[in-house]
Every structure is written in structure tokens, then in C-alpha cells.
Write a protein that holds these residues in place. Structure first.
Motif, PDB file in Angstrom:
ATOM      1  N   MET A 115      54.857  47.459  30.454  1.00 36.72           N
ATOM      2  CA  MET A 115      55.266  46.839  31.127  1.00 36.72           C
ATOM      3  C   MET A 115      55.369  45.143  30.736  1.00 36.72           C
ATOM      4  O   MET A 115      56.346  44.245  31.200  1.00 36.72           O
ATOM      5  CB  MET A 115      56.040  46.969  32.987  1.00 36.72           C
ATOM      6  CG  MET A 115      56.166  48.227  32.833  1.00 36.72           C
ATOM      7  SD  MET A 115      56.257  48.014  35.115  1.00 36.72           S
ATOM      8  CE  MET A 115      57.735  46.824  35.217  1.00 36.72           C
ATOM      9  N   TYR A 152      58.128  41.976  38.335  1.00 38.02           N
ATOM     10  CA  TYR A 152      58.164  42.624  38.009  1.00 38.02           C
ATOM     11  C   TYR A 152      58.260  43.955  39.327  1.00 38.02           C
ATOM     12  O   TYR A 152      58.086  45.324  39.433  1.00 38.02           O
ATOM     13  CB  TYR A 152      56.916  43.385  37.929  1.00 38.02           C
ATOM     14  CG  TYR A 152      56.146  42.720  36.119  1.00 38.02           C
ATOM     15  CD1 TYR A 152      56.546  42.785  34.534  1.00 38.02           C
ATOM     16  CD2 TYR A 152      55.628  41.069  36.594  1.00 38.02           C
ATOM     17  CE1 TYR A 152      56.812  42.230  33.835  1.00 38.02           C
ATOM     18  CE2 TYR A 152      55.479  40.571  35.024  1.00 38.02           C
ATOM     19  CZ  TYR A 152      56.317  40.814  33.952  1.00 38.02           C
ATOM     20  OH  TYR A 152      56.033  40.353  32.529  1.00 38.02           O
ATOM     21  N   HIS A 170      61.831  50.876  35.165  1.00 36.53           N
ATOM     22  CA  HIS A 170      61.346  51.024  33.973  1.00 36.53           C
ATOM     23  C   HIS A 170      60.614  52.457  32.968  1.00 36.53           C
ATOM     24  O   HIS A 170      60.835  52.679  32.022  1.00 36.53           O
ATOM     25  CB  HIS A 170      60.001  50.289  33.427  1.00 36.53           C
ATOM     26  CG  HIS A 170      58.801  49.564  32.262  1.00 36.53           C
ATOM     27  ND1 HIS A 170      59.876  49.044  30.614  1.00 36.53           N
ATOM     28  CD2 HIS A 170      57.921  50.495  31.310  1.00 36.53           C
ATOM     29  CE1 HIS A 170      58.500  49.345  30.173  1.00 36.53           C
ATOM     30  NE2 HIS A 170      58.124  50.456  30.316  1.00 36.53           N
TER      31      HIS A 170
END
Length: 238
Positions: free
Chosen positions: A94, A163, A170
Motif C-alpha cells: 500500500m 491510508y 486496495h
């Protein structure tokens, strides 16, 4: 700390990505020696027998393990395994931040032997820091490209707000982008206990079964931790 379990929809895609076929052919890195392919016996073993040998090793049952000199590893085998590792990293990681600290990746090569049967394994490891501190390691069969074990752990170091809430999304996107390019078909995902799931994939006429443990941990700091471990449990019919 809030703990989010991976959803059944996301986990099969993430795990399938770990089995990216070694048809990726872009040459990345080369060994100094030409190397030799595995012996006829090593290359002739079924995937099921390979899985049995690795399982004995993973269970620490005293399996005979010997270090394999890198000069005995062929360039094509090495490049295929490195391509697989890099494709997995590109798909699953990520971290979108610029790398601030990078430790050189490393490889070790081993031969595992039981009852006269041997498999050759490459261990790949890599640690780096961008927005996250990332650690990745993998065990892959040099002769077949079969991934036996993979572990990825990462925790946010900076820019955490970028995030939060994105981990599941994701993993979904990563899997959906790879499914059409893979020779594997997800057959099912069963919840065993706690964070443990059993993922079943089609491999030709056979089936690959992986134990998958995936955790996503968040709190309001913000802080975020991803912990993913996948181990080949069994192979049938292949």
C-alpha cells in the motif's frame, strides 16, 4: 485499537495475487554463473509431493536442509522467481510514499530432501521504509515457481491519514487487476477459526489449498498495521 478482519471478498483476491505465474519475462537481475537446472528427479516431482516436503520443513520435523550455492541456480529460474517477488510487492504493498530508507534485498537458496526426493527453494527478503515500514519475505520453488510461503508486514510511519480505511479497497483492486492474467481460479474460502482462513485455488485439474492469516489494525491516531501470512497447506491432483 480497532481491529478489522479481512472480508471474504478481499482475501481470495489478495492470496491469488501471491501466486502470480512466472510468465513475467522482463529480465531484472542476473547471477554471475550460468547455473544448472534442477536434476531430473527434482523437476519430475508432482506439486503434491513438493508440498509434502515443504510442510515437513515448515513443521520443523528435522528435514534435511542444505544450502544451495547460487552458482547452481540457473539464470532463467532466478529471474522468474525475482519477477514473481517484485510483481507481488508491486501488487500488494500500500505504501505510496517515496522510499526514504532501503535495505538491500537478499536471497538464500536451499535444497530440502526427504526419502530421496528433493526440492530447491529460494528465500527472498526485503525491508524498506517510505510512508510505511515494510517487511516482505517469501519461499518459492526454483523449479516450478510454486509459492510455499509469504509474509508481509507493514505499519504506517508518516502520512497515516492518506491510508486510513483504504486497506480493504486496495486488496480488492489488486486482486481484480490480476485475476484475468492468472492461471488459477479461486474455488472457495472457508473460515477456520479466528483470523485463519482456508483458501482453495484451481491449478489445472488439481487444487491448491493455502492457510491465510490477514489482519488490518487501525486506531484514531491515526495508526495502521497490515499483517499478512499465507502458507501452502496441501496440493491435490497436481
Amino acid at each position: 485499537m480497532k481491529r478489522n478482519k479481512p472480508l471474504a471478498r478481499a482475501l481470495p483476491f489478495a492470496a491469488t495475487a501471491l501466486l502470480l505465474a512466472v510468465c513475467l519475462t522482463l529480465p531484472l537481475l542476473f547471477l554471475n554463473g550460468e547455473g544448472e537446472p534442477g536434476s531430473t528427479t527434482e523437476r519430475a516431482l508432482t506439486l503434491g509431493r513438493r508440498a509434502e516436503i515443504y510442510a515437513r520443513f515448515a513443521a520443523d520435523e528435522g528435514l534435511n536442509m542444505e544450502r544451495l550455492d547460487e552458482a547452481e541456480v540457473g539464470n532463467d529460474e532466478y529471474i522468474s522467481c525475482i519477477n514473481t517477488a517484485n510483481a507481488i510487492i508491486d501488487t500488494l504493498v500500500m505504501d505510496e510514499g517515496e522510499t526514504r530508507l532501503e535495505n538491500p534485498f537478499g536471497t538464500n537458496f536451499y535444497t530440502l530432501t526427504e526419502g530421496g526426493d528433493s526440492i530447491r527453494i529460494m528465500e527472498y527478503y526485503y525491508e524498506w521504509t517510505g510512508d510505511w515500514h515494510n517487511w516482505f519475505t517469501m519461499h518459492i520453488d526454483l523449479d516450478t515457481g510454486l509459492v510455499y510461503y509469504l509474509y508481509y508486514s507493514a505499519n504506517v510511519q508518516q502520512n497515516g491519514g492518506l491510508y486510513i480505511g483504504r486497506a480493504e479497497e486496495h486488496l480488492d483492486a489488486a486482486g481484480e487487476g490480476l485475476i484475468s492474467a492468472l492461471g488459477y481460479e479461486p474455488l472457495g474460502l472457508e473460515h477456520e477459526s479466528g483470523d485463519l482462513y482456508r483458501l482453495t485455488l484451481a491449478e489445472g485439474a488439481g487444487r491448491l489449498e493455502y492457510d491465510a492469516i490477514c489482519g488490518i489494525y487501525e486506531d484514531a491516531a491515526p495508526s495502521l498495521l497490515i499483517d499478512l501470512r499465507i502458507t501452502l497447506a496441501s496440493v491435490t491432483g497436481a
